[in-house]
Design an enzyme around this catalytic site. Structure first.
Site, mmCIF file in Angstrom:
data_model
loop_
_atom_site.group_PDB
_atom_site.id
_atom_site.type_symbol
_atom_site.label_atom_id
_atom_site.label_comp_id
_atom_site.label_asym_id
_atom_site.label_seq_id
_atom_site.Cartn_x
_atom_site.Cartn_y
_atom_site.Cartn_z
ATOM 1 C CG ASP A 1 0.193 8.671 0.623
ATOM 2 O OD1 ASP A 1 -0.044 8.255 0.570
ATOM 3 O OD2 ASP A 1 -0.389 10.755 1.315
ATOM 4 C CG HIS B 1 -2.218 -1.239 1.149
ATOM 5 N ND1 HIS B 1 -3.382 -0.662 0.628
ATOM 6 C CD2 HIS B 1 -2.340 -2.170 0.956
ATOM 7 C CE1 HIS B 1 -4.302 -1.642 0.596
ATOM 8 N NE2 HIS B 1 -3.283 -2.696 1.148
HETATM 9 C C1 GDG Z 1 -1.705 4.063 3.220
HETATM 10 C C2 GDG Z 1 -1.132 4.849 1.883
HETATM 11 C C3 GDG Z 1 -2.510 4.471 0.301
HETATM 12 C C4 GDG Z 1 -8.489 10.421 6.961
HETATM 13 N N1 GDG Z 1 -8.486 11.023 7.918
HETATM 14 C C5 GDG Z 1 -9.582 10.987 8.614
HETATM 15 C C6 GDG Z 1 -9.911 9.640 8.138
HETATM 16 N N2 GDG Z 1 -9.161 9.597 7.353
HETATM 17 C C7 GDG Z 1 -8.847 8.522 6.302
HETATM 18 C C8 GDG Z 1 -9.533 9.107 5.251
HETATM 19 C C9 GDG Z 1 -9.013 8.120 4.205
HETATM 20 C C10 GDG Z 1 -7.826 7.121 5.179
HETATM 21 O O1 GDG Z 1 -8.071 7.988 6.121
HETATM 22 C C11 GDG Z 1 -6.698 7.956 4.432
HETATM 23 O O2 GDG Z 1 -6.296 7.171 3.667
HETATM 24 P P1 GDG Z 1 -4.398 7.712 2.593
HETATM 25 O O3 GDG Z 1 -5.019 7.064 1.295
HETATM 26 O O4 GDG Z 1 -4.814 8.970 2.903
HETATM 27 O O5 GDG Z 1 -3.368 7.297 3.503
HETATM 28 P P2 GDG Z 1 -2.957 6.257 4.403
HETATM 29 O O6 GDG Z 1 -3.802 5.721 6.148
HETATM 30 O O7 GDG Z 1 -1.896 7.332 4.181
HETATM 31 O O8 GDG Z 1 -3.037 4.935 3.663
HETATM 32 C C12 GDG Z 1 -1.926 5.340 0.891
HETATM 33 C C13 GDG Z 1 -3.696 3.762 1.315
HETATM 34 O O9 GDG Z 1 -2.767 3.147 2.351
HETATM 35 C C14 GDG Z 1 -4.780 2.554 0.024
HETATM 36 O O10 GDG Z 1 -3.920 1.662 -0.164
HETATM 37 O O11 GDG Z 1 -3.738 4.897 -0.642
HETATM 38 O O12 GDG Z 1 -0.953 5.518 -0.067
HETATM 39 O O13 GDG Z 1 0.129 5.305 2.991
HETATM 40 O O14 GDG Z 1 -9.664 7.249 3.011
HETATM 41 O O15 GDG Z 1 -10.926 9.139 5.079
HETATM 42 N N3 GDG Z 1 -11.427 9.245 8.210
HETATM 43 C C15 GDG Z 1 -12.463 8.808 9.275
HETATM 44 N N4 GDG Z 1 -11.388 10.349 10.535
HETATM 45 C C16 GDG Z 1 -10.628 10.877 9.983
HETATM 46 O O16 GDG Z 1 -9.842 12.307 10.754
HETATM 47 N N5 GDG Z 1 -13.237 8.615 8.950
#
Ligand code: GDG
Length: 472
Positions: free
Chosen positions: A368, A160
């Site tokens: 990312d 990921h």
């Molecule tokens: C890893 C990889 C890759 C965030 N703050 C809150 C919240 N979130 C949710 C977002 C989104 C998820 O968390 C974050 O996803 P990301 O993709 O931005 O990042 P990572 O957590 O670092 O995930 C990344 C991912 O895996 C999937 O393969 O895209 O690159 O690092 O869904 O909405 N959700 C809630 N409250 C928050 O304050 N409910």
């Protein structure tokens, strides 16, 4: 149809909406196959007297047609496997941050021990026809450990987070061991073409891999297949959340509260890879150089708490708090606070309303794997009056989302100019860009991701991958 077995560090109960798009998508496939989801319980439990960590029981629970199986970890294993190797070595290095890596020689043994523990516990639950899908950097050696125990099932892996170029990867003591671990899978999936290319370059340069075409490689005396499978979101589920009562209420309230301003939004886990201080500096530059934005632009930054027991995270917290405080102190008015910063997790049902009420999303990580917030923001917009996505060229998502305003987050001035452009973008241009972005995220949604990976894994011939299995 073979049963799907998903293995990841943490598991989510797919029946709970807070679980998010990935859990929902995996749950759908797991449900269809009466599957099994295996991982750490999230609990730290010391073994009873006379027992060892290896005796840890497996907790099994039925969630609809999906079986959830978890194992507890001891404090020592958690420290070495999770805090130490996974988040103190692999996370920083894979995000190109060698300066933050803690190459303590003791961590790797704990990392391997937990992978062995998981492999042993999982093996007892496996059926001969199961297809196993392992997720993320915590579990790179899982396939090799399963193979060592005689498992001949088809096993795939999805990373990921990014995979750095060979010379950065090679800075990890034992990098060859890790990559050998990757090559024990039948299929290895990456988020972007860039990550996939780094893998290919590494195995060619360091392991003399032979290119068999179509993503297949002969390396370490076996065949491994690799490719890019950019993860998507469940667009329909997210649109549903946007139109649900809580999403609408959040939208109406936010619109009313900020009726005189244009909103910018950032939603990130508080992590140094997300480029939060750089984003604040760009916003400060905007305020300094474009006085017309005073009183008219407000940045809402949600930074949800994350891995607070890893020391690099408290540094980023203090830096961010100090930047937000100084921006508000220097530019704020009695009736206008330029930055609203919240170090809290927001309920998932409220996020779409916040996205929809915002004119601009700032998704500016330094590095990312993909970044799902970028895709969620697009999905939540009103197509008739959509907001603009400012996206780091260093997010995996930038390979797909070409119609966003792509920025280099290290370049404060250019990022500030892009934010300015986004705030002023005429409606016609916003619509054209949003329409194109929407088509992309619909086409490459989370179901496409699941299906295309599992389809390829299903076709990867176990016979071709061949024995002998790699011994790590
Ligand atoms: C890893 C990889 C890759 C965030 N703050 C809150 C919240 N979130 C949710 C977002 C989104 C998820 O968390 C974050 O996803 P990301 O993709 O931005 O990042 P990572 O957590 O670092 O995930 C990344 C991912 O895996 C999937 O393969 O895209 O690159 O690092 O869904 O909405 N959700 C809630 N409250 C928050 O304050 N409910």
């Amino acid at each position: 149809m073979s049963r799907l077995v998903v293995v990841s560090n943490r598991i989510a109960d797919p029946r709970k909406t807070a679980a998010g798009g990935l859990a929902v998508a995996l749950a759908e496939v797991l449900n269809n196959t009466g599957g099994l989801w295996f991982g750490w319980s999230g609990k730290i439990v010391e073994p009873a007297e006379g027992a060892t960590a290896a005796d840890a029981p497996v907790h099994v629970q039925q969630a609809g047609s999906v079986k959830l199986a978890t194992v507890d970890l001891t404090q020592a294993d958690y420290d070495a496997y999770y805090l130490g190797y996974s988040n103190g070595v692999l996370w920083p290095v894979f995000h190109y941050r060698l300066d933050l890596a803690d190459f303590d020689a003791g961590y790797i043994a704990g990392y391997r021990r937990v992978n062995q523990l998981f492999a042993r516990k999982l093996l007892a639950l496996l059926e001969p026809d199961d297809i196993i899908w392992v997720h993320d950097y915590h579990l790179i050696p899982m396939a090799a450990e399963l193979r060592a125990l005689g498992c001949t099932n088809r096993i795939g892996f999805f990373l990921h987070i990014p995979l750095p170029p060979p010379l950065i990867l090679a800075a990890i003591p034992g990098h060859d061991w890790l990559v050998k671990g990757l090559c024990s899978y039948d299929l290895v999936g990456f988020q972007s073409n860039a990550d996939h290319e780094h893998f290919c370059r590494y195995i060619q340069a360091e392991a003399h891999a032979q290119d068999l075409g179509d993503g297949r490689w002969r390396v370490f005396n076996r065949t491994v297949q690799a490719g890019a499978f950019p993860i998507g979101i469940d667009v329909e589920e997210f649109e549903g959340l946007t139109n649900a009562p809580e999403g609408r209420e959040m939208y109406e309230k936010t619109k009313a509260e900020y009726s005189r301003r244009k909103l910018l939004v950032g939603v990130d886990r508080l992590d140094y890879s997300k480029g939060l201080p750089q984003r604040m500096r760009a916003f400060r530059h905007l305020l300094q150089n474009h006085p017309e934005t005073h009183n008219s632009a407000t940045l809402i930054q949600i930074a949800s708490p994350s891995r607070e027991d890893v020391s690099a995270y408290s540094d980023i917290l203090h830096e961010l708090e100090s930047l937000c405080g100084s921006i508000n102190g220097n530019f704020g008015e009695l009736d206008w606070m330029p930055v609203r910063y919240m170090h809290r997790t927001m309920a998932r049902a409220r996020l779409p309303g916040l996205y929809r009420a915002s004119r601009v999303a700032l998704v500016t990580p330094l590095r990312d794997g993909m970044n799902l917030v970028a895709k969620e923001f697009i999905a939540a917009q009103d197509a008739a009056d959509p907001g603009v996505l400012v996206l780091s060229r260093f997010a995996g998502a930038a390979e797909q989302l070409k119609e966003a305003l792509l920025v280099n987050p290290y370049d404060t001035e250019n990022t500030a100019n892009a934010i300015h452009l986004a705030l002023q973008m005429p409606l016609d241009e916003r619509r054209v860009r949003h329409d194109a972005l929407m088509k992309t995220i619909r086409r490459y949604d989370v179901h496409w991701w699941c299906d295309s990976f599992l389809d390829k894994l299903g076709k990867a011939s176990a016979e071709e991958s061949g024995t002998p299995w790699l011994r790590l």
